[in-house]
Design a protein around this motif. Structure first.
Motif, PDB file in Angstrom:
ATOM      1  N   UNK A  87      -2.543   5.561   5.874  1.00 50.79           N
ATOM      2  CA  UNK A  87      -2.679   6.899   6.435  1.00 50.79           C
ATOM      3  C   UNK A  87      -2.120   6.850   7.851  1.00 50.79           C
ATOM      4  N   UNK A  88      -1.023   7.569   8.105  1.00 49.00           N
ATOM      5  CA  UNK A  88      -0.444   7.640   9.453  1.00 49.00           C
ATOM      6  C   UNK A  88      -1.240   8.646  10.281  1.00 49.00           C
ATOM      7  N   UNK A  89      -1.665   8.223  11.465  1.00 46.61           N
ATOM      8  CA  UNK A  89      -2.442   9.109  12.329  1.00 46.61           C
ATOM      9  C   UNK A  89      -2.246   8.714  13.781  1.00 46.61           C
ATOM     10  N   UNK A  90      -2.669   9.616  14.667  1.00 49.60           N
ATOM     11  CA  UNK A  90      -2.572   9.379  16.108  1.00 49.60           C
ATOM     12  C   UNK A  90      -3.953   9.153  16.698  1.00 49.60           C
ATOM     13  N   UNK A  91      -3.992   8.413  17.780  1.00 45.23           N
ATOM     14  CA  UNK A  91      -5.242   8.187  18.506  1.00 45.23           C
ATOM     15  C   UNK A  91      -5.842   9.533  18.896  1.00 45.23           C
ATOM     16  N   UNK A  92      -7.146   9.668  18.723  1.00 48.35           N
ATOM     17  CA  UNK A  92      -7.838  10.889  19.089  1.00 48.35           C
ATOM     18  C   UNK A  92      -7.993  11.885  17.962  1.00 48.35           C
ATOM     19  N   UNK A  93      -7.223  11.732  16.869  1.00 52.73           N
ATOM     20  CA  UNK A  93      -7.393  12.639  15.742  1.00 52.73           C
ATOM     21  C   UNK A  93      -8.698  12.306  15.018  1.00 52.73           C
ATOM     22  N   UNK A  94      -9.244  13.293  14.316  1.00 51.26           N
ATOM     23  CA  UNK A  94     -10.437  13.083  13.499  1.00 51.26           C
ATOM     24  C   UNK A  94     -10.017  12.906  12.051  1.00 51.26           C
ATOM     25  N   UNK A  95     -10.535  11.863  11.431  1.00 46.40           N
ATOM     26  CA  UNK A  95     -10.236  11.553  10.038  1.00 46.40           C
ATOM     27  C   UNK A  95     -11.526  11.631   9.241  1.00 46.40           C
ATOM     28  N   UNK A 126     -13.704   5.030 -11.463  1.00 54.86           N
ATOM     29  CA  UNK A 126     -12.659   5.997 -11.172  1.00 54.86           C
ATOM     30  C   UNK A 126     -13.025   6.740  -9.897  1.00 54.86           C
ATOM     31  N   UNK A 127     -12.005   7.124  -9.142  1.00 58.80           N
ATOM     32  CA  UNK A 127     -12.258   7.812  -7.878  1.00 58.80           C
ATOM     33  C   UNK A 127     -11.365   9.030  -7.730  1.00 58.80           C
ATOM     34  N   UNK A 128     -11.854   9.947  -6.919  1.00 58.63           N
ATOM     35  CA  UNK A 128     -11.085  11.076  -6.416  1.00 58.63           C
ATOM     36  C   UNK A 128     -11.567  11.261  -4.991  1.00 58.63           C
ATOM     37  N   UNK A 129     -10.668  11.088  -4.033  1.00 58.49           N
ATOM     38  CA  UNK A 129     -11.019  11.159  -2.623  1.00 58.49           C
ATOM     39  C   UNK A 129     -10.191  12.221  -1.920  1.00 58.49           C
ATOM     40  N   UNK A 130     -10.833  12.901  -0.981  1.00 56.50           N
ATOM     41  CA  UNK A 130     -10.131  13.857  -0.122  1.00 56.50           C
ATOM     42  C   UNK A 130     -10.007  13.229   1.246  1.00 56.50           C
ATOM     43  N   UNK A 131      -8.776  13.184   1.754  1.00 58.18           N
ATOM     44  CA  UNK A 131      -8.498  12.640   3.084  1.00 58.18           C
ATOM     45  C   UNK A 131      -8.048  13.805   3.953  1.00 58.18           C
ATOM     46  N   UNK A 132      -8.700  13.981   5.098  1.00 54.68           N
ATOM     47  CA  UNK A 132      -8.345  15.087   6.004  1.00 54.68           C
ATOM     48  C   UNK A 132      -8.192  14.551   7.421  1.00 54.68           C
ATOM     49  N   UNK A 133      -7.163  15.038   8.108  1.00 54.98           N
ATOM     50  CA  UNK A 133      -6.929  14.686   9.509  1.00 54.98           C
ATOM     51  C   UNK A 133      -6.845  15.978  10.300  1.00 54.98           C
ATOM     52  N   UNK A 134      -7.569  16.016  11.413  1.00 49.97           N
ATOM     53  CA  UNK A 134      -7.560  17.202  12.276  1.00 49.97           C
ATOM     54  C   UNK A 134      -7.351  16.781  13.708  1.00 49.97           C
ATOM     55  N   UNK A 171       0.821  -1.213   0.000  1.00 48.95           N
ATOM     56  CA  UNK A 171       0.000   0.000   0.000  1.00 48.95           C
ATOM     57  C   UNK A 171       0.854   1.262   0.000  1.00 48.95           C
ATOM     58  N   UNK A 172       0.445   2.224  -0.810  1.00 50.02           N
ATOM     59  CA  UNK A 172       1.180   3.489  -0.912  1.00 50.02           C
ATOM     60  C   UNK A 172       0.787   4.417   0.235  1.00 50.02           C
ATOM     61  N   UNK A 173       1.755   5.068   0.862  1.00 48.78           N
ATOM     62  CA  UNK A 173       1.415   6.011   1.929  1.00 48.78           C
ATOM     63  C   UNK A 173       0.823   7.296   1.362  1.00 48.78           C
ATOM     64  N   UNK A 174      -0.207   7.805   2.021  1.00 49.88           N
ATOM     65  CA  UNK A 174      -0.754   9.113   1.672  1.00 49.88           C
ATOM     66  C   UNK A 174       0.011  10.120   2.513  1.00 49.88           C
ATOM     67  N   UNK A 175       0.660  11.042   1.851  1.00 50.80           N
ATOM     68  CA  UNK A 175       1.471  12.033   2.536  1.00 50.80           C
ATOM     69  C   UNK A 175       0.821  13.405   2.395  1.00 50.80           C
ATOM     70  N   UNK A 176       0.824  14.135   3.503  1.00 51.00           N
ATOM     71  CA  UNK A 176       0.270  15.476   3.503  1.00 51.00           C
ATOM     72  C   UNK A 176       1.402  16.469   3.298  1.00 51.00           C
ATOM     73  N   UNK A 177       1.176  17.462   2.461  1.00 52.65           N
ATOM     74  CA  UNK A 177       2.151  18.516   2.250  1.00 52.65           C
ATOM     75  C   UNK A 177       2.357  19.247   3.574  1.00 52.65           C
ATOM     76  N   UNK A 178       3.607  19.607   3.867  1.00 53.28           N
ATOM     77  CA  UNK A 178       3.928  20.287   5.123  1.00 53.28           C
ATOM     78  C   UNK A 178       2.989  21.471   5.340  1.00 53.28           C
ATOM     79  N   UNK A 179       2.384  21.524   6.516  1.00 54.11           N
ATOM     80  CA  UNK A 179       1.494  22.617   6.869  1.00 54.11           C
ATOM     81  C   UNK A 179       0.040  22.413   6.459  1.00 54.11           C
TER      82      UNK A 179
END
Length: 140
Positions: free
Chosen positions: A53-61, A132-140, A25-33
């Motif tokens: 998708x690398x994330x921490x416990x408690x974050x919202x995805x 075909x897909x286009x997905x937005x992944x957001x972590x807060x 599986x390819x990692x999804x990387x977020x641009x700095x900032x």
């Protein structure tokens, strides 16, 4: 504008070619900032694309289609730890899916608080045919 189109085409080719078998599986990387990223590709009938998708416990995805997408694109999302292997019927994921995003749930989007830290597995497939897909992944 031309640069964005070329970059999108390159990203699609890389994701599409690398992910057909889900062996690595390819990692999804977020641009700095930034806290979000978009991925795009296509899945032929009977195949899946896989990303981490690398994330921490408690974050919202959140994972969503940022526009009108194929109605047959579905996702699965697995919490760490997970393992992908070839099964009798194709791809077999050993691990726990997040609520509403398991195999057979036909989830088209997902949003929620993450229960664990580590690499989450995002599996993209279709409920019928190819698409075909286009997905937005957001972590807060």
């Amino acid at each position: 504008m031309i640069g964005r189109i070329a970059l999108a085409a390159i990203c699609w080719l890389v994701a599409h070619d690398a992910m057909a078998s889900c062996d690595k599986p390819a990692p999804i990387r977020f641009t700095h900032g930034t806290a979000s990223a978009e991925i795009a590709g296509g899945v032929p009938r009977g195949t899946r694309d896989c990303f981490t998708i690398e994330a921490r416990a408690g974050q919202n995805l959140s994972i969503a289609h940022p526009g009108r997408g194929d109605t047959n694109i579905v996702i699965q999302l697995y919490r760490p730890p997970w393992r992908v292997r070839d099964g009798d019927d194709g791809l077999d994921v050993a691990g726990r899916a997040l609520p509403g995003a398991g195999e057979g749930a036909d989830a088209t989007h997902w949003s929620g608080r993450l229960p664990a830290s580590g690499a989450y597995l995002l599996v993209i497939g279709t409920s019928w045919g190819g698409g075909e897909y286009r997905l937005r992944i957001a972590i807060r």
